[in-house]
Enzyme design. Structure first.
Site, mmCIF file in Angstrom:
data_model
loop_
_atom_site.group_PDB
_atom_site.id
_atom_site.type_symbol
_atom_site.label_atom_id
_atom_site.label_comp_id
_atom_site.label_asym_id
_atom_site.label_seq_id
_atom_site.Cartn_x
_atom_site.Cartn_y
_atom_site.Cartn_z
ATOM 1 N NE ARG A 21 5.826 -9.330 0.062
ATOM 2 C CZ ARG A 21 6.250 -9.308 1.315
ATOM 3 N NH1 ARG A 21 6.851 -10.380 1.830
ATOM 4 N NH2 ARG A 21 6.076 -8.232 2.067
ATOM 5 N N GLY A 22 2.866 -9.789 -4.093
ATOM 6 C CA GLY A 22 1.993 -8.629 -3.876
ATOM 7 C C GLY A 22 1.642 -7.874 -5.136
ATOM 8 C CD GLU A 23 -1.309 -3.089 -6.732
ATOM 9 O OE1 GLU A 23 -2.220 -3.689 -6.132
ATOM 10 O OE2 GLU A 23 -1.473 -1.970 -7.238
ATOM 11 C CG ASP A 24 5.605 -1.195 -5.983
ATOM 12 O OD1 ASP A 24 5.162 -0.598 -6.981
ATOM 13 O OD2 ASP A 24 6.709 -0.942 -5.485
ATOM 14 C CB SER A 25 7.928 -6.641 -5.566
ATOM 15 O OG SER A 25 6.981 -7.567 -5.098
ATOM 16 C CG ASP A 37 -1.703 -1.279 1.361
ATOM 17 O OD1 ASP A 37 -2.590 -1.490 0.531
ATOM 18 O OD2 ASP A 37 -1.400 -2.078 2.268
ATOM 19 C CE1 TYR A 40 2.975 -11.106 0.910
ATOM 20 C CE2 TYR A 40 2.249 -12.265 -1.066
ATOM 21 C CZ TYR A 40 2.389 -11.097 -0.346
ATOM 22 O OH TYR A 40 1.948 -9.903 -0.876
ATOM 23 C CD GLN A 45 9.164 2.223 -3.619
ATOM 24 O OE1 GLN A 45 9.260 3.441 -3.738
ATOM 25 N NE2 GLN A 45 7.992 1.633 -3.535
HETATM 26 O O1 TRH Z 1 4.649 -6.051 0.708
HETATM 27 P P1 TRH Z 1 3.695 -6.672 -0.197
HETATM 28 O O2 TRH Z 1 3.331 -8.058 0.111
HETATM 29 O O3 TRH Z 1 2.394 -5.809 -0.287
HETATM 30 C C1 TRH Z 1 1.087 -6.352 -0.359
HETATM 31 C C2 TRH Z 1 0.479 -6.203 -1.698
HETATM 32 O O4 TRH Z 1 0.520 -4.901 -2.159
HETATM 33 C C3 TRH Z 1 -0.962 -6.661 -1.639
HETATM 34 O O5 TRH Z 1 -1.561 -6.517 -2.891
HETATM 35 C C4 TRH Z 1 -1.660 -5.833 -0.627
HETATM 36 O O6 TRH Z 1 -2.968 -6.184 -0.545
HETATM 37 C C5 TRH Z 1 -0.977 -6.028 0.687
HETATM 38 O O7 TRH Z 1 0.371 -5.628 0.587
HETATM 39 C C6 TRH Z 1 -1.635 -5.234 1.763
HETATM 40 O O8 TRH Z 1 4.315 -6.686 -1.677
HETATM 41 P P2 TRH Z 1 4.560 -5.519 -2.733
HETATM 42 O O9 TRH Z 1 3.278 -4.989 -3.265
HETATM 43 O O10 TRH Z 1 5.492 -6.052 -3.704
HETATM 44 O O11 TRH Z 1 5.257 -4.352 -1.935
HETATM 45 C C7 TRH Z 1 6.556 -4.444 -1.483
HETATM 46 C C8 TRH Z 1 7.216 -3.076 -1.522
HETATM 47 O O12 TRH Z 1 8.444 -3.114 -0.833
HETATM 48 C C9 TRH Z 1 7.523 -2.606 -2.931
HETATM 49 O O13 TRH Z 1 7.262 -1.222 -3.043
HETATM 50 C C10 TRH Z 1 9.001 -2.848 -3.073
HETATM 51 C C11 TRH Z 1 9.471 -2.595 -1.677
HETATM 52 N N1 TRH Z 1 10.745 -3.204 -1.310
HETATM 53 C C12 TRH Z 1 11.779 -2.361 -0.940
HETATM 54 O O14 TRH Z 1 11.624 -1.126 -0.979
HETATM 55 N N2 TRH Z 1 12.964 -2.915 -0.550
HETATM 56 C C13 TRH Z 1 13.161 -4.261 -0.509
HETATM 57 O O15 TRH Z 1 14.268 -4.721 -0.133
HETATM 58 C C14 TRH Z 1 12.090 -5.111 -0.914
HETATM 59 C C15 TRH Z 1 12.284 -6.601 -0.904
HETATM 60 C C16 TRH Z 1 10.896 -4.545 -1.297
#
Ligand code: TRH
Length: 390
Positions: A284-288, A30, A206, A268
């Site tokens: 995973r998730g959305e952004d990565s 988020d 995860y 990031q």
């Molecule tokens: O952290 P997430 O599992 O987020 C999830 C999803 O967005 C999901 O859809 C949502 O419903 C839930 O949260 C609440 O995975 P995501 O989306 O990939 O976000 C991870 C963020 O962390 C992304 O912006 C990349 C960042 N990141 C870093 O900045 N440094 C790091 O070392 C890593 C591994 C990730």
């Protein structure tokens, strides 16, 4: 030019004020998405942006320059505010974006309704490749106080709100990947010595019982693998596989053909570079998930699990789009690997199938990226939406 037209023109060139609200449900998605959007609106669209986040410590993990205890701070041109339960009266911005249907403070909504010139109110939805998204993108919903709220859906087709992508992202990424010295220099900057000739894989996922089957397959493969694991939820499974001892950033373990390097959770934009550096990214998730697509490299998605298996429809919807243009064996390999990984099944067979098709899948990843990058990006689409709405 009439006075009315002139006033309209002036208001169109004046910097637009944005309030973006983010409630951190869990993890980093988020805040990851809303922070990216906020930065881009400032950097590329001259926006005046406030980002309201109810968990500043989550923000400070992806932006280590931030102060986790600050009530208000400016980072990269964005005013980042702690969003407290006790809301203090604030003038609403021209455009109000609620991230992922988070609930805006009642007093803020009342202030929006009281404004002479009503703000544009948008709900930024989660990313989904499902077909119904295009039909719902941009639809208004009348609120009881007379305000309209619009649904803004990111997506993979041109009739959606598009995907978050900074203007220079693909050029920067391609330049990084074309410079032979960039990857080793980046890895050394993280304290990792590259293993010559090894396939470089990043792992962000995860908890997943399928992990041990993948690590076993990597350990006995003919080609060596160097696996980079940022600290996070999957690390406990890695730990269990290496024998149970606790792993920390900086640790390195070798098992057969597999070397595992544990990384700290990085800033990031550094994480982007990690994705660009690797030959294969588990995300995973959305952004990565999205950033791995912009890396132009093959990937494996661990989708965020939802009640009643709703996430599985999303997974299939994405796969249906992504496999377009692949040969039957390559698409079969990709489908098996992604489905096994997301249903906690052993991936030993599907990974070896994937390896047989690695070349085609690698070419395909860049093709997919460039095709998606030919669409309007999400921040630009939001700005266009706002300009058409005025
Ligand atoms: O952290 P997430 O599992 O987020 C999830 C999803 O967005 C999901 O859809 C949502 O419903 C839930 O949260 C609440 O995975 P995501 O989306 O990939 O976000 C991870 C963020 O962390 C992304 O912006 C990349 C960042 N990141 C870093 O900045 N440094 C790091 O070392 C890593 C591994 C990730």
């Amino acid at each position: 030019m009439t006075h009315g037209k002139l006033a309209h023109r002036i208001s169109a060139v004046r910097a637009v004020k944005w309030d973006i609200f983010c409630s951190v449900v869990d993890n980093f998605g988020d805040i990851g998405v809303t922070w990216r959007l906020a930065k881009q609106l400032v950097a590329e669209h001259n926006g005046v942006v406030r980002l309201w986040v109810d968990d500043v410590s989550a923000f400070a993990r992806i932006c280590p320059a931030a102060d986790a205890n600050a009530d208000c701070q400016v980072q990269q041109g964005v005013a980042v505010h702690a969003w407290h339960e006790q809301w203090l009266d604030t003038d609403p911005a021209d455009v109000v974006v609620e991230g992922f249907a988070c609930h805006l403070p009642e007093a803020y909504i009342a202030a929006m309704a009281a404004r002479e010139r009503k703000p544009l109110w948008l709900n930024l939805e989660y990313l989904s490749a499902e077909e119904w998204v295009a039909g719902c993108h941009g639809l208004p919903s009348m609120q009881s106080n007379g305000l309209q709220k619009y649904f803004f859906f990111p997506g993979f087709s041109k009739d959606t709100g598009g995907l978050l992508r900074e203007a220079a992202l693909i050029t920067e990424r391609q330049a990084f990947q074309a410079a032979p010295a960039a990857r080793p220099a980046f890895l050394r900057g993280l304290g990792v010595e590259p293993v010559a000739g090894a396939r470089l894989i990043s792992l962000f996922a995860y908890e997943n019982p399928a992990l041990s089957s993948w690590l076993e397959a990597l350990a006995v493969n003919r080609q060596a693998t160097q696996l980079l694991v940022p600290e996070g939820r999957i690390l406990a499974d890695v730990q269990a596989w290496v024998g149970g001892e606790q792993l920390r950033a900086g640790d390195c373990r070798v098992h057969g053909q597999l070397q595992i390097n544990v990384l700290p959770f990085i800033e990031q934009s550094q994480y982007d570079r990690l994705l660009w550096s690797c030959d294969f990214n588990a995300v995973r998730g959305e952004d990565s998930f999205l950033r791995a697509q912009w890396a132009g490299r093959p990937m494996l998605w661990h989708i965020y699990s939802q009640e009643e298996g709703a996430h599985l429809d999303k997974l299939e919807a994405f796969l249906k789009r992504y496999i377009d243009g692949l040969s039957a064996p390559a698409s079969e390999a990709l489908l098996s690997l992604w489905r096994d990984w997301n249903s906690a099944q052993s991936v030993s067979k599907s990974w070896s199938l994937w390896l047989e098709n690695a070349e085609e899948l690698t070419v395909h990843a860049e093709k997919w990226c460039l095709e998606q990058a030919s669409h309007t990006d999400l921040a630009a689409a939001l700005v266009q939406f706002q300009q058409n709405w005025i």
